[in-house]
Design a protein around this motif. Structure first.
Motif, short mmCIF file in Angstrom:
data_model
loop_
_atom_site.label_atom_id
_atom_site.label_comp_id
_atom_site.label_asym_id
_atom_site.label_seq_id
_atom_site.Cartn_x
_atom_site.Cartn_y
_atom_site.Cartn_z
N ALA A 1 4.96 13.47 2.97
CA ALA A 1 5.07 12.21 3.73
C ALA A 1 6.19 11.33 3.19
CB ALA A 1 3.74 11.46 3.69
N TYR A 2 6.29 11.21 1.87
CA TYR A 2 7.31 10.34 1.30
C TYR A 2 8.71 10.94 1.40
CZ TYR A 2 3.90 6.91 0.01
OH TYR A 2 2.93 5.94 0.09
N ALA A 3 8.82 12.26 1.38
CA ALA A 3 10.12 12.88 1.63
C ALA A 3 10.56 12.58 3.06
CB ALA A 3 10.05 14.38 1.40
N ALA A 4 9.63 12.66 4.01
CA ALA A 4 9.95 12.36 5.41
C ALA A 4 10.37 10.90 5.57
CB ALA A 4 8.75 12.66 6.31
N ILE A 5 9.66 9.98 4.92
CA ILE A 5 10.03 8.56 4.98
C ILE A 5 11.44 8.36 4.47
CG2 ILE A 5 9.55 6.28 3.97
CD1 ILE A 5 6.53 7.08 4.07
N MET A 6 11.76 8.99 3.34
CA MET A 6 13.11 8.84 2.79
C MET A 6 14.16 9.39 3.76
SD MET A 6 13.20 7.06 0.20
CE MET A 6 14.97 7.19 0.23
N LEU A 7 13.91 10.56 4.30
CA LEU A 7 14.88 11.15 5.22
C LEU A 7 15.08 10.29 6.47
CD1 LEU A 7 13.85 14.89 4.87
CD2 LEU A 7 15.98 13.83 4.06
N LEU A 8 14.04 9.61 6.90
CA LEU A 8 14.15 8.72 8.07
C LEU A 8 14.91 7.44 7.76
CD1 LEU A 8 10.57 9.13 9.60
CD2 LEU A 8 12.73 9.96 10.57
N THR A 9 14.88 6.99 6.50
CA THR A 9 15.53 5.73 6.15
C THR A 9 16.94 5.91 5.62
OG1 THR A 9 14.59 5.75 3.91
CG2 THR A 9 13.32 4.61 5.63
N MET A 10 17.39 7.13 5.42
CA MET A 10 18.70 7.36 4.82
C MET A 10 19.90 7.22 5.78
SD MET A 10 17.71 10.37 2.12
CE MET A 10 19.37 10.74 1.59
N PRO A 11 19.78 7.60 7.05
CA PRO A 11 20.97 7.53 7.91
C PRO A 11 21.57 6.12 7.96
CG PRO A 11 19.25 8.81 8.99
CD PRO A 11 18.62 8.18 7.76
N ALA B 1 0.83 -1.20 0.00
CA ALA B 1 0.00 0.00 0.00
C ALA B 1 0.87 1.26 0.00
CB ALA B 1 -0.93 0.00 1.21
N MET B 2 1.94 1.22 0.79
CA MET B 2 2.84 2.37 0.85
C MET B 2 3.46 2.66 -0.52
SD MET B 2 6.06 3.04 3.40
CE MET B 2 7.28 2.13 2.50
N MET B 3 3.80 1.62 -1.28
CA MET B 3 4.42 1.83 -2.57
C MET B 3 3.39 2.04 -3.69
SD MET B 3 7.37 2.17 -1.66
CE MET B 3 7.85 2.70 -3.28
N ALA B 4 2.15 1.62 -3.47
CA ALA B 4 1.12 1.82 -4.50
C ALA B 4 0.70 3.29 -4.58
CB ALA B 4 -0.09 0.94 -4.20
N ILE B 5 0.73 3.99 -3.47
CA ILE B 5 0.26 5.38 -3.46
C ILE B 5 1.04 6.26 -4.44
CG2 ILE B 5 0.07 7.47 -2.05
CD1 ILE B 5 -0.80 5.58 0.26
N PRO B 6 2.37 6.30 -4.40
CA PRO B 6 3.07 7.14 -5.38
C PRO B 6 2.82 6.68 -6.82
CG PRO B 6 4.56 6.52 -3.61
CD PRO B 6 3.31 5.73 -3.42
N ALA B 7 2.71 5.38 -7.04
CA ALA B 7 2.43 4.88 -8.39
C ALA B 7 1.06 5.34 -8.86
CB ALA B 7 2.52 3.35 -8.41
N LEU B 8 0.08 5.30 -7.98
CA LEU B 8 -1.27 5.74 -8.34
C LEU B 8 -1.36 7.25 -8.51
CD1 LEU B 8 -3.34 3.36 -6.06
CD2 LEU B 8 -3.08 3.25 -8.56
N MET B 9 -0.47 7.99 -7.86
CA MET B 9 -0.47 9.44 -7.99
C MET B 9 -0.15 9.88 -9.42
SD MET B 9 -1.58 10.93 -5.34
CE MET B 9 -1.16 12.59 -5.82
#
Length: 139
Positions: free
Chosen positions: A95-105, A65-73
């Protein structure tokens, strides 16, 4: 002598669809290259998804579901009414920019590379959607 090329203004819907599509390609390639990180396939075969732990149907459904949202956008910005397309783009891109920033460190360099591009694309989506042209009153 050559005539200068005409560069007509691009509809914000097309700009947003292109940005969302580019974002999705970066997600796909980043995740694909992540399979080459030593130990990653072993974790997958053992049924583990870090940092979430054991893979369950719920985790896979949530991740899907998390990955379907950007695809559907990509199509949503073309099909939704302007107000809905604008606000969905702003909210989901933040929201997705925040997710990326949280997973990058601590991530590998390829992931940081894709992550930086993904954050920039997300910010471009927010900027484009926020600046959606307004209709002028006829009065």
């Amino acid at each position: 002598m050559t005539a200068a090329l005409h560069d007509p203004p691009l509809n914000p819907r097309l700009k947003l669809a292109g940005l969302w599509a580019s974002l999705m390609f970066c997600y796909v390639y980043g995740d694909y290259f992540g399979l080459y990180v030593p130990g990653k396939l072993g974790q997958m075969l053992a049924g583990r998804m870090e940092p979430l732990g054991a893979v369950t149907q719920g985790i896979l459904l949530g991740t899907s579901a998390m990955m379907a949202i950007p695809a559907l956008m990509v199509c949503a910005v073309l099909l939704f009414p302007a107000v809905a397309a604008r606000w969905a783009s702003v909210l989901f891109a933040v929201a997705y920019a925040a997710i990326m920033l949280l997973t990058m460190p601590g991530a590998w360099q390829f992931y940081l590379f894709f992550g930086a591009i993904e954050v920039l694309l997300s910010l471009a989506i927010v900027w484009t959607a926020w600046r959606w042209p307004r209709q002028r009153d006829a009065g």
